[in-house]
Design an enzyme around this catalytic site. Sequence first.
Site, PDB file in Angstrom:
ATOM      1  N   LYS A  48      58.004  30.512 -41.027  1.00 53.25           N
ATOM      2  CA  LYS A  48      57.197  31.419 -41.844  1.00 53.25           C
ATOM      3  C   LYS A  48      58.002  32.104 -42.929  1.00 53.25           C
ATOM      4  CE  LYS A  48      57.689  34.547 -37.953  1.00 53.25           C
ATOM      5  NZ  LYS A  48      58.174  33.496 -37.046  1.00 53.25           N
TER       6      LYS A  48
ATOM      7  N   GLU B 221      51.168  24.420 -39.593  1.00 54.15           N
ATOM      8  CA  GLU B 221      50.200  25.164 -38.791  1.00 54.15           C
ATOM      9  C   GLU B 221      50.862  26.185 -37.875  1.00 54.15           C
ATOM     10  OE1 GLU B 221      47.039  26.786 -37.829  1.00 54.15           O
ATOM     11  OE2 GLU B 221      46.571  24.875 -38.792  1.00 54.15           O
TER      12      GLU B 221
ATOM     13  N   LYS C 181      53.741  36.162 -42.709  1.00 53.39           N
ATOM     14  CA  LYS C 181      52.500  35.483 -42.350  1.00 53.39           C
ATOM     15  C   LYS C 181      51.370  35.880 -43.294  1.00 53.39           C
ATOM     16  CE  LYS C 181      53.951  35.199 -37.526  1.00 53.39           C
ATOM     17  NZ  LYS C 181      53.800  35.764 -36.157  1.00 53.39           N
TER      18      LYS C 181
END
Length: 439
Positions: A111, A135, A211
């Site tokens: 991330k 994902e 995120k």
Amino acid sequence: MNTVAAPQEGAIRVALLGCGTVGGEVARLLTEQAGELAARAGVPVELAGIAVRRPDKHPELPPELLTADAEKLVTSDEVDVVVELVGGIEPVRGWLLAALKAGKSVVTANKALLAEHSADLFEAADAAGADLYFEAAVAGAIPLLRPLRESLAGDRITRVMGIVNGTTNYILSAMDSSGAGYAETLDEASRLGYAEADPTADVDGYDAASKAAILASLAFHTRVTASDVHREGIADVTAADLGAARILGRTVKLLAICERVTDDDGVESVSARVHPVMIPRSHQLAGVGGAFNAVYVEADAAGELMFYGQGAGGAPTASAVLGDLVAVARNRVVGGRGPRESAHAALPVRPMGQTPTRYHVSLSVADRAGVLAQVAQAFADHGVSIAAVRQSDVGDRASLVVVTHQAPDAALESTVDEISRLDVVHEVVSVMRVEGEDQ
């Protein structure tokens, strides 16, 4: 030491970077579920090599798969796909760019890297005709990014709001249920394994901000980096804040909030922020307890959607990684490609000061006539409308709680600053934003 193991004919060959909690699960599942994965992908999917810092520390893995030379592994002609689970920016960024430029598809859970350098990675993937899947970078096992990239590609998303960090959600949930303070609850979370030895990335909001950048980029077709995200952590949240929220039928959560905002002139922009908020206990996110994650999506046609599940951990995150790996393998088998970067909207990122928010302000004030009028005047002077006021006596002082209507965050911040200087105000006890209610 071999860098790449002998291939099986027709197989999709995978280079695994990192073999910690998640990487170990990926390696195990690739072996134990080889038959099922081959059936789903259309060809065998097998490990070509595993790059780790110290191969001698992994006796559980076949020695012929291990190497300390990650750069050589990712550019090997015997590798088709690189799965990156190391984390951090460098040297990982260099490894993945080298892999993409060599035509390897990439699956990553990184991330922090995606929040800062996704543009470089997507450009390299496009130039080489390779896939970039991620994902597992947000919300672990929860299928979230693929719906944003694909299922909702024909819709107009207006808001993404959610709990995307399990550590902070565990701490705030425990504070809410026990009445304990932040420091002692963090200690308990560390003892139980919910918090890292150094919890800074979690409790100070860095993890959630990365995120949020990824979510905003996908939802609004705009490049948003972690530095664009307003970030506040939970270290200043007190047991008194949770108590005040409880009295008002609310609880406190650390939320990532990404919005498409339209100003009075009809100009659209993107707002991305991470901070503690009070939300009603009736809201879908309020009941998300422990270390679980949940994300609430609002779209014009689809309406309101909720994604919920385990947001971290070896097996849940490995599930998302393997889902990406199967998708990449299928693409390579049929000669197709996955979704590319979608940044066509290129909306400006709205500064936090211009972002409309609401405040819950708790004050300790003198218990005498005229105090409320002075406080209300300060709000009016800054163009901030008051939604509700609650006053109670505490000894020779009074407790005053003010909840505002929506206003630019800078106006609310200036209002609180002015109130703190009033002679009748002894202390600004706490200030927290409010979400999930009518504006």
